[in-house]
Design a protein around this motif. Structure first.
Motif, mmCIF file in Angstrom:
data_model
loop_
_atom_site.group_PDB
_atom_site.id
_atom_site.type_symbol
_atom_site.label_atom_id
_atom_site.label_comp_id
_atom_site.label_asym_id
_atom_site.label_seq_id
_atom_site.Cartn_x
_atom_site.Cartn_y
_atom_site.Cartn_z
ATOM 1 N N ILE A 193 0.826 -1.211 0.000
ATOM 2 C CA ILE A 193 0.000 0.000 0.000
ATOM 3 C C ILE A 193 0.860 1.261 0.000
ATOM 4 C CG2 ILE A 193 -0.251 0.137 2.509
ATOM 5 C CD1 ILE A 193 -2.894 0.970 -0.219
ATOM 6 N N SER A 194 2.104 1.162 0.448
ATOM 7 C CA SER A 194 2.978 2.335 0.429
ATOM 8 C C SER A 194 3.318 2.735 -1.000
ATOM 9 C CB SER A 194 4.249 2.061 1.238
ATOM 10 O OG SER A 194 3.965 1.943 2.611
ATOM 11 N N TRP A 195 3.840 1.791 -1.805
ATOM 12 C CA TRP A 195 4.167 2.181 -3.184
ATOM 13 C C TRP A 195 2.896 2.443 -3.992
ATOM 14 C CZ3 TRP A 195 2.050 -0.595 -7.048
ATOM 15 C CH2 TRP A 195 1.879 -1.974 -6.920
ATOM 16 N N TYR A 196 1.813 1.736 -3.671
ATOM 17 C CA TYR A 196 0.579 1.954 -4.420
ATOM 18 C C TYR A 196 0.013 3.350 -4.166
ATOM 19 C CZ TYR A 196 -4.120 1.227 -6.294
ATOM 20 O OH TYR A 196 -5.284 1.344 -7.010
ATOM 21 N N THR A 197 -0.015 3.781 -2.915
ATOM 22 C CA THR A 197 -0.492 5.125 -2.607
ATOM 23 C C THR A 197 0.365 6.172 -3.304
ATOM 24 O OG1 THR A 197 -1.361 4.412 -0.465
ATOM 25 C CG2 THR A 197 -0.968 6.762 -0.741
ATOM 26 N N LEU A 198 1.663 5.925 -3.387
ATOM 27 C CA LEU A 198 2.557 6.856 -4.074
ATOM 28 C C LEU A 198 2.177 6.985 -5.545
ATOM 29 C CD1 LEU A 198 5.099 8.645 -3.774
ATOM 30 C CD2 LEU A 198 6.460 6.634 -4.391
ATOM 31 N N THR A 199 1.795 5.874 -6.183
ATOM 32 C CA THR A 199 1.394 5.954 -7.592
ATOM 33 C C THR A 199 0.031 6.617 -7.754
ATOM 34 O OG1 THR A 199 0.279 3.779 -7.662
ATOM 35 C CG2 THR A 199 2.658 3.832 -8.112
ATOM 36 N N ARG A 200 -0.843 6.474 -6.775
ATOM 37 C CA ARG A 200 -2.170 7.087 -6.862
ATOM 38 C C ARG A 200 -2.103 8.596 -6.638
ATOM 39 N NH1 ARG A 200 -5.361 4.675 -9.766
ATOM 40 N NH2 ARG A 200 -7.218 5.507 -8.720
ATOM 41 N N TYR A 201 -1.165 9.019 -5.773
ATOM 42 C CA TYR A 201 -1.043 10.441 -5.444
ATOM 43 C C TYR A 201 0.416 10.881 -5.514
ATOM 44 C CZ TYR A 201 -5.897 10.324 -3.956
ATOM 45 O OH TYR A 201 -7.272 10.204 -3.937
ATOM 46 N N PRO A 202 1.018 10.825 -6.694
ATOM 47 C CA PRO A 202 2.439 11.204 -6.810
ATOM 48 C C PRO A 202 2.705 12.673 -6.515
ATOM 49 C CG PRO A 202 1.443 10.941 -8.976
ATOM 50 C CD PRO A 202 0.443 10.436 -7.988
ATOM 51 N N ASP A 203 1.669 13.508 -6.591
ATOM 52 C CA ASP A 203 1.860 14.924 -6.305
ATOM 53 C C ASP A 203 1.760 15.251 -4.816
ATOM 54 O OD1 ASP A 203 2.141 15.465 -9.013
ATOM 55 O OD2 ASP A 203 0.006 15.881 -9.295
ATOM 56 N N SER A 204 1.465 14.235 -4.005
ATOM 57 C CA SER A 204 1.272 14.463 -2.569
ATOM 58 C C SER A 204 2.392 13.918 -1.707
ATOM 59 C CB SER A 204 -0.058 13.838 -2.113
ATOM 60 O OG SER A 204 -1.155 14.458 -2.750
ATOM 61 N N PHE A 205 3.230 13.021 -2.261
ATOM 62 C CA PHE A 205 4.282 12.380 -1.469
ATOM 63 C C PHE A 205 5.608 12.385 -2.215
ATOM 64 C CE2 PHE A 205 0.253 10.378 -0.226
ATOM 65 C CZ PHE A 205 0.265 10.601 1.141
ATOM 66 N N GLY A 206 6.685 12.290 -1.439
ATOM 67 C CA GLY A 206 8.012 12.282 -2.031
ATOM 68 C C GLY A 206 8.635 10.914 -2.160
ATOM 69 N N GLY A 207 8.068 9.915 -1.473
ATOM 70 C CA GLY A 207 8.665 8.591 -1.548
ATOM 71 C C GLY A 207 7.944 7.582 -0.695
ATOM 72 N N ALA A 208 8.419 6.339 -0.784
ATOM 73 C CA ALA A 208 7.801 5.242 -0.043
ATOM 74 C C ALA A 208 8.867 4.276 0.454
ATOM 75 C CB ALA A 208 6.796 4.491 -0.916
ATOM 76 N N ILE A 209 8.746 3.889 1.712
ATOM 77 C CA ILE A 209 9.598 2.867 2.324
ATOM 78 C C ILE A 209 8.791 1.578 2.353
ATOM 79 C CG2 ILE A 209 10.709 2.112 4.457
ATOM 80 C CD1 ILE A 209 11.216 5.088 5.083
ATOM 81 N N CYS A 210 9.268 0.563 1.639
ATOM 82 C CA CYS A 210 8.537 -0.698 1.493
ATOM 83 C C CYS A 210 9.418 -1.833 2.003
ATOM 84 C CB CYS A 210 8.161 -0.931 0.041
ATOM 85 S SG CYS A 210 7.384 0.500 -0.762
ATOM 86 N N MET A 211 9.172 -2.279 3.222
ATOM 87 C CA MET A 211 9.994 -3.316 3.843
ATOM 88 C C MET A 211 9.285 -4.664 3.753
ATOM 89 S SD MET A 211 11.233 -1.083 7.173
ATOM 90 C CE MET A 211 12.572 -2.195 7.650
ATOM 91 N N SER A 212 10.032 -5.694 3.353
ATOM 92 C CA SER A 212 9.452 -7.038 3.199
ATOM 93 C C SER A 212 8.141 -6.972 2.428
ATOM 94 C CB SER A 212 9.218 -7.686 4.572
ATOM 95 O OG SER A 212 10.424 -7.924 5.252
ATOM 96 N N THR A 213 8.166 -6.284 1.313
ATOM 97 C CA THR A 213 6.952 -6.102 0.511
ATOM 98 C C THR A 213 6.362 -7.442 0.124
ATOM 99 O OG1 THR A 213 7.978 -4.103 -0.390
ATOM 100 C CG2 THR A 213 6.003 -4.946 -1.499
ATOM 101 N N HIS A 214 5.065 -7.605 0.375
ATOM 102 C CA HIS A 214 4.435 -8.908 0.096
ATOM 103 C C HIS A 214 4.024 -8.994 -1.370
ATOM 104 C CE1 HIS A 214 2.790 -12.727 1.074
ATOM 105 N NE2 HIS A 214 1.587 -12.390 0.627
ATOM 106 N N TRP A 215 5.026 -9.165 -2.226
ATOM 107 C CA TRP A 215 4.799 -9.183 -3.664
ATOM 108 C C TRP A 215 3.863 -10.277 -4.146
ATOM 109 C CZ3 TRP A 215 5.557 -4.913 -6.011
ATOM 110 C CH2 TRP A 215 6.621 -4.066 -5.674
#
Length: 315
Positions: A193-215
């Motif tokens: 959800i961290s990287w996904y939220t970043l793609t949904r709102y790229p103008d609102s955030f500067g980055g995402a920390i994704c640890m042990s991402t459940h790919w």
């Protein structure tokens, strides 16, 4: 027929939530403030805890770190598995030592039984076949307890963070409002959800920390959900060229599923010329899928994402 699965307790970390949502976690560094009046449109209401480092005086603006599974971050006495991320200790030490820019932590608790529905990237989910979607909805994480308590609604959750949580935080705290000063962070489903939220709102955030991402997205090492994530991320890479992406993974317990999948994501970023300064992927041999493992290396993404000017100059 229902597809029944019995999942290791390690994967369920954070899925059940804190032992007592009414008890304020104890922190050994900085202070914690609880907010019960944060608006919540389209998602279940919840309390929000805000961790303030010793540097916060209400005048100097701080960056903002929004962390998912916020009920697992500070106090192991209140969590379902007696583990915590030790966010106050790790972040406090880094900030006090000047290794990172000062930031506050906005701890957003998960939705309990609806956690999977809230964190599973919605657009990739909708791209799956109807049969595959239904098969996921049929999975049970425990006897008579579905993995998805309701249909996937992560788009609404991402909107909630941007339209409800961020404005509330900026109204009540002295924080930097530039998108580059706002970072998302989570582990496992929280990584998704961290990287996904970043793609949904790229103008609102500067980055995402994704640890042990459940790919895998599901409760097995390989699942069509990964290809859906991959395809979606590939299509949205142009919006991420000026964002910062941190990924990491171990190789024990459920983290053993991640190395080959994370490598495909790394190759995707390289093939699409995402600047090397904008992303990193770290492998931690022997690390498992637990809050203890994430706490042990939390300083790594925090240093990378919030590096102070002084710390960067000495590299």
């Amino acid at each position: 027929m229902k597809h029944r699965r019995w999942f290791p307790a390690l994967f369920l970390c954070a899925a059940i939530g804190a032992v007592s949502a009414s008890t304020l976690p104890h922190v050994s560094s900085g202070r914690l403030v609880r907010h019960n009046d944060v608006p919540a449109h389209g998602v279940p209401e919840r309390t929000i805890d805000v961790w303030l480092p010793s540097t916060y005086d209400g005048k100097r603006q701080h960056d903002v770190l929004i962390m998912h599974d916020g009920d697992m971050l500070f106090d192991a006495r209140l969590t379902w598995n007696n583990q915590e991320w030790q966010v106050d200790e790790v972040a406090g030490q880094l900030i006090d030592a000047g290794h990172v820019r000062p930031f506050i932590v906005v701890a957003v608790p998960n939705a309990g039984a609806a956690r999977h529905a809230e964190y599973f990237p919605q657009q990739p989910f909708m791209s799956l076949t109807v049969d595959t979607q239904q098969a996921l909805y049929d999975v049970q994480r425990d006897e008579n307890v579905p993995l998805f308590a309701q249909p996937v609604y992560s788009d609404a959750y991402a909107t909630y963070l941007v339209k409800d949580v961020l404005p509330y935080i900026e109204q009540h705290y002295a924080v930097n409002t530039a998108p580059s000063s706002r970072i998302l962070a989570g582990s496992s489903m929280g990584g998704l959800i961290s990287w996904y939220t970043l793609t949904r709102y790229p103008d609102s955030f500067g980055g995402a920390i994704c640890m042990s991402t459940h790919w895998p997205g599901a409760m097995q090492p390989q699942h069509p959900a990964f290809d859906a994530f991959y395809t979606y991320l590939q299509a949205h890479l142009p919006t991420l060229k000026d964002k910062r992406l941190y990924f990491d993974y171990g190789d024990e317990t459920i983290d053993a599923w991640y190395p080959p999948l994370q490598q495909r994501i790394d190759n995707l970023l390289q093939a699409n010329d995402i600047p090397a300064t904008q992303w990193t992927s770290r492998y931690f041999a022997g690390a498992n899928h637990s809050e203890q493992a994430w706490a042990a290396r939390l300083d790594v993404p925090l240093r990378w994402m919030f590096a102070s000017a002084e710390a960067s100059a000495t590299r």
